[in-house]
Design a protein around this motif. Sequence first.
Motif, PDB file in Angstrom:
ATOM      1  N   ARG A 152      99.641  68.842  73.182  1.00  0.00           N
ATOM      2  CA  ARG A 152      99.549  70.008  72.492  1.00  0.00           C
ATOM      3  C   ARG A 152     100.886  70.446  72.737  1.00  0.00           C
ATOM      4  O   ARG A 152     100.942  71.329  72.338  1.00  0.00           O
ATOM      5  N   MET A 153     101.936  69.574  73.522  1.00  0.00           N
ATOM      6  CA  MET A 153     103.290  70.363  74.133  1.00  0.00           C
ATOM      7  C   MET A 153     103.797  69.016  73.105  1.00  0.00           C
ATOM      8  O   MET A 153     104.219  67.884  73.007  1.00  0.00           O
ATOM      9  N   PRO A 154     105.331  69.554  72.218  1.00  0.00           N
ATOM     10  CA  PRO A 154     106.563  68.838  70.919  1.00  0.00           C
ATOM     11  C   PRO A 154     106.104  68.123  71.850  1.00  0.00           C
ATOM     12  O   PRO A 154     106.648  66.522  71.482  1.00  0.00           O
ATOM     13  N   GLN A 155     107.396  68.073  73.095  1.00  0.00           N
ATOM     14  CA  GLN A 155     107.876  67.049  74.372  1.00  0.00           C
ATOM     15  C   GLN A 155     106.776  65.292  73.505  1.00  0.00           C
ATOM     16  O   GLN A 155     107.652  64.392  73.001  1.00  0.00           O
ATOM     17  N   ASP A 156     105.853  66.085  73.995  1.00  0.00           N
ATOM     18  CA  ASP A 156     104.426  64.888  73.924  1.00  0.00           C
ATOM     19  C   ASP A 156     104.146  64.452  72.963  1.00  0.00           C
ATOM     20  O   ASP A 156     104.486  63.049  72.988  1.00  0.00           O
ATOM     21  N   PHE A 157     104.397  64.993  72.004  1.00  0.00           N
ATOM     22  CA  PHE A 157     104.553  63.992  70.793  1.00  0.00           C
ATOM     23  C   PHE A 157     104.992  63.743  69.914  1.00  0.00           C
ATOM     24  O   PHE A 157     105.341  62.728  69.339  1.00  0.00           O
ATOM     25  N   PHE A 158     107.154  64.249  70.785  1.00  0.00           N
ATOM     26  CA  PHE A 158     108.023  63.620  70.032  1.00  0.00           C
ATOM     27  C   PHE A 158     107.909  62.080  70.952  1.00  0.00           C
ATOM     28  O   PHE A 158     108.955  60.994  70.052  1.00  0.00           O
ATOM     29  N   ASP A 159     107.195  61.930  71.933  1.00  0.00           N
ATOM     30  CA  ASP A 159     107.394  60.767  72.557  1.00  0.00           C
ATOM     31  C   ASP A 159     106.098  60.149  72.345  1.00  0.00           C
ATOM     32  O   ASP A 159     106.038  58.631  72.734  1.00  0.00           O
ATOM     33  N   ALA A 160     105.239  60.355  71.326  1.00  0.00           N
ATOM     34  CA  ALA A 160     104.724  59.428  71.450  1.00  0.00           C
ATOM     35  C   ALA A 160     104.733  58.214  70.474  1.00  0.00           C
ATOM     36  O   ALA A 160     105.479  57.984  69.405  1.00  0.00           O
ATOM     37  N   HIS A 161     103.816  56.989  70.730  1.00  0.00           N
ATOM     38  CA  HIS A 161     104.702  55.844  69.527  1.00  0.00           C
ATOM     39  C   HIS A 161     103.225  56.030  68.110  1.00  0.00           C
ATOM     40  O   HIS A 161     101.881  55.572  68.912  1.00  0.00           O
ATOM     41  N   LEU A 162     103.213  57.149  67.463  1.00  0.00           N
ATOM     42  CA  LEU A 162     102.089  56.865  66.050  1.00  0.00           C
ATOM     43  C   LEU A 162     101.591  56.073  65.567  1.00  0.00           C
ATOM     44  O   LEU A 162     103.141  55.441  65.249  1.00  0.00           O
ATOM     45  N   ASN A 163     100.869  55.427  64.956  1.00  0.00           N
ATOM     46  CA  ASN A 163     100.563  54.489  64.370  1.00  0.00           C
ATOM     47  C   ASN A 163     101.951  54.703  62.528  1.00  0.00           C
ATOM     48  O   ASN A 163     101.657  55.990  62.787  1.00  0.00           O
ATOM     49  N   PRO A 164     101.616  53.450  61.774  1.00  0.00           N
ATOM     50  CA  PRO A 164     102.509  53.762  60.704  1.00  0.00           C
ATOM     51  C   PRO A 164     101.581  54.989  59.770  1.00  0.00           C
ATOM     52  O   PRO A 164     102.704  56.009  59.153  1.00  0.00           O
ATOM     53  N   LEU A 165     100.531  54.946  59.633  1.00  0.00           N
ATOM     54  CA  LEU A 165      99.716  56.275  58.649  1.00  0.00           C
ATOM     55  C   LEU A 165      99.888  57.927  58.980  1.00  0.00           C
ATOM     56  O   LEU A 165     100.462  58.499  58.281  1.00  0.00           O
ATOM     57  N   GLN A 166      99.265  57.808  60.640  1.00  0.00           N
ATOM     58  CA  GLN A 166     100.195  59.034  61.386  1.00  0.00           C
ATOM     59  C   GLN A 166     101.331  59.382  61.339  1.00  0.00           C
ATOM     60  O   GLN A 166     101.480  60.780  60.856  1.00  0.00           O
ATOM     61  N   SER A 167     102.489  58.404  61.303  1.00  0.00           N
ATOM     62  CA  SER A 167     103.758  59.234  60.922  1.00  0.00           C
ATOM     63  C   SER A 167     104.313  59.860  59.480  1.00  0.00           C
ATOM     64  O   SER A 167     104.690  60.241  59.720  1.00  0.00           O
ATOM     65  N   GLY A 168     103.636  58.764  58.710  1.00  0.00           N
ATOM     66  CA  GLY A 168     103.581  58.858  57.340  1.00  0.00           C
ATOM     67  C   GLY A 168     103.076  60.095  56.615  1.00  0.00           C
ATOM     68  O   GLY A 168     103.530  60.697  55.790  1.00  0.00           O
ATOM     69  N   CYS A 169     101.796  59.896  57.514  1.00  0.00           N
ATOM     70  CA  CYS A 169     100.447  61.075  56.229  1.00  0.00           C
ATOM     71  C   CYS A 169     100.401  62.380  57.212  1.00  0.00           C
ATOM     72  O   CYS A 169     100.140  63.519  57.017  1.00  0.00           O
ATOM     73  N   CYS A 170     100.435  62.668  58.388  1.00  0.00           N
ATOM     74  CA  CYS A 170     100.112  63.708  59.342  1.00  0.00           C
ATOM     75  C   CYS A 170     101.401  64.548  59.804  1.00  0.00           C
ATOM     76  O   CYS A 170     100.567  66.093  60.626  1.00  0.00           O
ATOM     77  N   LYS A 171     102.407  64.624  59.427  1.00  0.00           N
ATOM     78  CA  LYS A 171     103.673  64.945  59.593  1.00  0.00           C
ATOM     79  C   LYS A 171     104.286  65.387  58.565  1.00  0.00           C
ATOM     80  O   LYS A 171     104.415  64.131  58.199  1.00  0.00           O
TER      81      LYS A 171
END
Length: 269
Positions: A152-171
């Motif tokens: 929900r919060m920006p910093q929580d998202f920035f500290d998340a370990h997204l998988n490659p598909l989430q990092s490349g496709c969702c943002k």
Amino acid sequence: MALSNNVVGAINFVAMLLSVPIIGAGIWLSTEPDNSCVKLLQWPVIILGVLILVVALAGFIGGFWRISWLLIFYLIAMLVLIILLACLVVFIYMVTIRGSGRLATNRAYLEYHLDDYSGWLQRRVKSSYKWDRIRSCLSSSSMCAELNQSYRMPQDFFDAHLNPLQSGCCKPPTQCGYTFVNPTYWISPIDNAADVDCLQWSNEQTQLCYSCDSCKAGLLANLKKEWRRADIILLITLVGLIWVYLIGCCAFRNAKTEDLFRKYKQGYT
């Protein structure tokens, strides 16, 4: 000769068992969402595993029932399949040797760039015809929508370990400077010219960055990780098959030698 034939049959039973990890690796790849969308490696692996199973079965039957032509077929066919498996192992290693995520400033997740990956993999996703089908498959999944439930919060998202598909496709790419609203909704880019993907980003939930090169790179990063795991299984199985094949060749040669001596002795009695 009966003992040697039984040994050959037992050895080929082991070869039958060794086909199971190969088939299993192909089935596992087919269950992964990204591989099921791309459909590149799983079927060659499954087909090769099934062929090894069939050939090993032929050798098993030939050994126990003393059918020489089946054993000869086994020796030739298994050698061909071992060579094909070795080529596949080397091929997977070579096409996945390049490519990894890049660190982004003040982000726990990595950014992915298409040019980092092998040319062969790039060609699998660069064609608009091929990518349209893959994109449609990926966008039908819930991988991006799930991020909105988790962060929900920006910093929580920035500290998340997204998988490659989430990092490349969702943002959008971090360097574009978009402002976070939620994981799949971003506004006010600082620099639209920082990356060609900056212009591709859309807040439309069915579009997002599925048209971006970063999404293609994220897909290849995922494929690389999964293919490398499958390649380890194939390599271990290859070593086992080579060992079994060499023992089988020795047992078959001993059986033929015993048969010749037996016929020789019968000729002098």
